[in-house]
Design an enzyme around this catalytic site. Structure first.
Site, PDB file in Angstrom:
ATOM      1  N   TYR A 104      10.660   8.167   9.337  1.00 14.11           N
ATOM      2  CA  TYR A 104       9.366   7.860   8.584  1.00 14.11           C
ATOM      3  C   TYR A 104       8.549   7.395   8.895  1.00 14.11           C
ATOM      4  CZ  TYR A 104      14.069   6.928   6.071  1.00 14.11           C
ATOM      5  OH  TYR A 104      14.927   7.015   5.366  1.00 14.11           O
ATOM      6  N   ARG A 120       2.214  12.617  -0.099  1.00  8.58           N
ATOM      7  CA  ARG A 120       3.680  12.600   0.836  1.00  8.58           C
ATOM      8  C   ARG A 120       4.541  13.694  -0.075  1.00  8.58           C
ATOM      9  NH1 ARG A 120       7.735   8.985   0.191  1.00  8.58           N
ATOM     10  NH2 ARG A 120       7.424   8.853   2.233  1.00  8.58           N
TER      11      ARG A 120
END
Ligand code: HEM
Lengths: 354, 202
Positions: free
Chosen positions: A44, A230
């Site tokens: 992440y 994203r």
């Protein structure tokens, strides 16, 4: 609106995302698949970049990507909404943001795909034509009574991907409208009304890494006219768009019936291209979540992707594989992918042939 | 009995404070189970609130019943209720009629506090008009994500949905709008393979 006479343009595939799962990617769609890994490992991060036009032919060529699955995806959305009307909800104060989004989608579609869509305006009297879906609609902008649905539902029944609208107040974002029929296992009905940290609560590791604090700070300052994007990704057995928690008892068992013989066709990499867009009148943030599916058999036709995906899955922490819901099949996936990884180095970036 | 400490800090879960007297023209107090003790501390600390206090008290699902004690605190209005559901029309009427200066207090289980919070939000009360204190059982209200039914006072994990009968595990995901945690089928992939229940929320 009528979906009765679709597929007149042979560009659009006639396929299903449930039942017999006739969904397929054409060789062209495989080549342009948004493979989300620029490196051989994954963790992440606050992975956001400006949402600007990209390479011709790629999913970044246009503001919104309309591809060969468009008509079938819209038919699947209508099916899911019929079964469960709670998949589209909008709190009353979000109507203006819905109009903002309607305007944005109509303008961008008409500008980027003039052979399929057209929008003509005479003051507030608008005329919208959507040829692939057979829609011809005259209506008054900002007058809900002139459309068959509220503006948000009306337009998101005609655009691929899920959409949520976030109101901004008290230095936070509040998810207060959504069209959610192709979600990676989260419930709009449960999350509606939550703020940024609340709806992200179940995500492992990222809170402690400070990712959500930084992402929220960035988003609160997001400017009109400067959208960002994203990627997110997960794994799905069979090309099922509607992996909802509501229906988990129905689709969950499919994870147990994959075999080494069927994994190549049945296991799909599921990629979400997410954009974050400030809307002009409402100051809300719109969040389109566009889902792309590719079978492992198709993915490994690109040698760079095959090598890299093997390495990404091999190195992924079990917490993430568990959260993403594929821990039980991780060994079988690795076994399949290992055959395509000769250990050769991969070039940086996600394009298949660079 | 002291304040209950939440077992873990979770991002979508609200944090609770203590019932302390606030300036107000009217004090509306809703409590269940051990929350009755917090109400007693509140009124004993500020006896001048009593002529302007309205208490609704609900016995705890764990058996704690302080009705006698709370009814003797001297509030202007005392209303005992068997459950939140039975009191909810009354609560919503009082909140709907609220004038400036109403102070709202909720004490007891997270399920009770959450429902008061939800109803106050829906009635448009400013959020600083609500003071909360968690006491007693950690039992949770849980919404089944599949059938949408809410099961009250869940202490076991996994547990059986009171509405559709699926075996659910309790996800650390809390909705203030629903005043409930999320319950998800635990044996969807392997029907019948349910791990033994543990008492997680005593
Ligand atoms: C404002 C719009 C956004 C919305 C509506 C949204 C919504 C969601 C939802 C509903 C989930 C699933 C949570 C669950 O398990 O129930 C999720 C996961 C996640 N979100 Fe967001 N999100 C947004 C923006 C962002 C941004 C800007 C980031 C940037 C870091 C981000 C990072 C993540 C990550 C890392 C996950 C876990 C995904 C996975 O491992 O599969 N989100 N988001």
């Amino acid at each position: 609106m009528s979906l009765d006479a679709p597929f007149k343009d042979p560009f659009f595939r006639d396929e299903s995302f449930f039942g017999d799962y006739s969904y397929r990617n054409s060789p062209h769609a495989v080549k342009r698949f948004p493979f989300p890994f620029p490196e051989d490992d994954y963790m992440y991060s606050v992975n956001m970049e400006p949402h600007v036009k990209g390479r011709p032919g790629s999913v970044f060529e246009h503001y919104f990507d309309v591809d060969e699955h468009y008509v079938s995806e819209m038919r699947d959305r209508a099916r899911v909404l019929e079964q469960d009307p709670l998949r589209c909800q909008s709190l009353p104060h979000m109507t203006l943001a819905g109009w903002d989004l309607l305007e944005l989608i109509m303008e961008k579609f008409a500008e980027d795909y003039p052979h399929w869509f057209s929008l003509t305006k005479d003051g507030n009297r608008w005329h919208w034509i959507n040829r692939p879906l057979g829609i011809d609609q005259k209506f008054t902008f900002l007058d809900e009574s002139t459309l068959p649905y509220g503006p948000f539902e009306y337009i998101t029944r005609q655009a691929q991907g899920d959409f949520t609208l976030q109101d901004q107040r008290e230095d936070n974002l509040w998810i207060e409208a959504g069209m959610v029929t192709s979600q990676a296992d989260w419930s709009l009905d449960f999350d509606i009304g939550m703020n940024f940290h609340e709806w992200h609560a179940p995500v492992p590791l990222a809170h402690q890494m400070g990712i959500f604090d930084r992402a929220l700070k960035f988003l609160l300052a997001l400017q009109y006219g400067a959208p960002v994007r994203r990627f997110n990704w997960t794994m799905t057995v069979d090309p099922l768009l509607d992996t909802s928690p509501e229906n988990y008892p129905k689709w969950g068992p499919s994870k147990t019936t994959m075999t080494p013989e069927t994994i190549g066709q049945r296991q799909h990499l599921r990629v979400e291209l997410q954009t974050l867009i400030r809307l002009p009148r409402s100051n809300a943030i719109c969040f389109p979540i566009r889902c792309y599916l590719i079978s492992l058999d198709d993915l490994v036709t690109q040698p760079k992707w095959a090598r890299r995906f093997h390495r990404v899955i091999r190195g992924l922490p079990d917490e993430l594989a568990t959260y993403k819901g594929f821990i039980r099949n991780k060994p079988m996936i690795l076994e399949y992918l290992a055959r395509f990884d000769d250990g050769a180095p991969t070039s940086p970036g996600w394009w298949p042939e660079d | 009995m002291s304040q209950t400490q939440a077992d873990d800090v979770m991002k979508s879960r609200p944090l609770y404070g203590r019932l302390v007297p606030k300036q107000g023209s009217y004090h509306f107090i809703v409590a269940d189970g051990e929350g009755g003790e917090a109400v007693a501390s509140l009124l004993n600390a500020a006896p001048d609130m009593k002529p302007r206090a309205h208490i609704i008290y609900i016995p705890g699902a764990n058996g704690t019943d302080l009705t006698g004690m709370v009814s003797g605190l001297g509030a202007r209005v005392f209303h005992p209720a068997p459950s939140y559901a039975s009191a909810s029309q009354r609560i919503n009427k009082v909140l709907g009629d609220a004038h400036m200066g109403l102070q709202l207090y909720a004490a007891g289980t997270e399920g009770l506090i959450g429902q008061v919070q939800r109803d106050a939000m829906a009635a448009g009360l400013p959020h600083d008009a609500l003071t909360t204190e968690q006491r007693g059982s950690l039992a949770r209200r849980v919404q089944c994500v599949h059938c949408k039914g809410i099961t009250e006072n869940v202490t076991l994990d996994p547990f059986v949905c009171a509405h559709c009968g699926l075996n659910l595990f309790v996800r650390d995901h809390y909705s203030r709008r629903l005043a409930a945690f999320q319950g998800v089928c635990i044996d969807a992939e392997d029907p019948g393979e349910v791990p033994p229940s543990e008492e997680r929320f005593k």
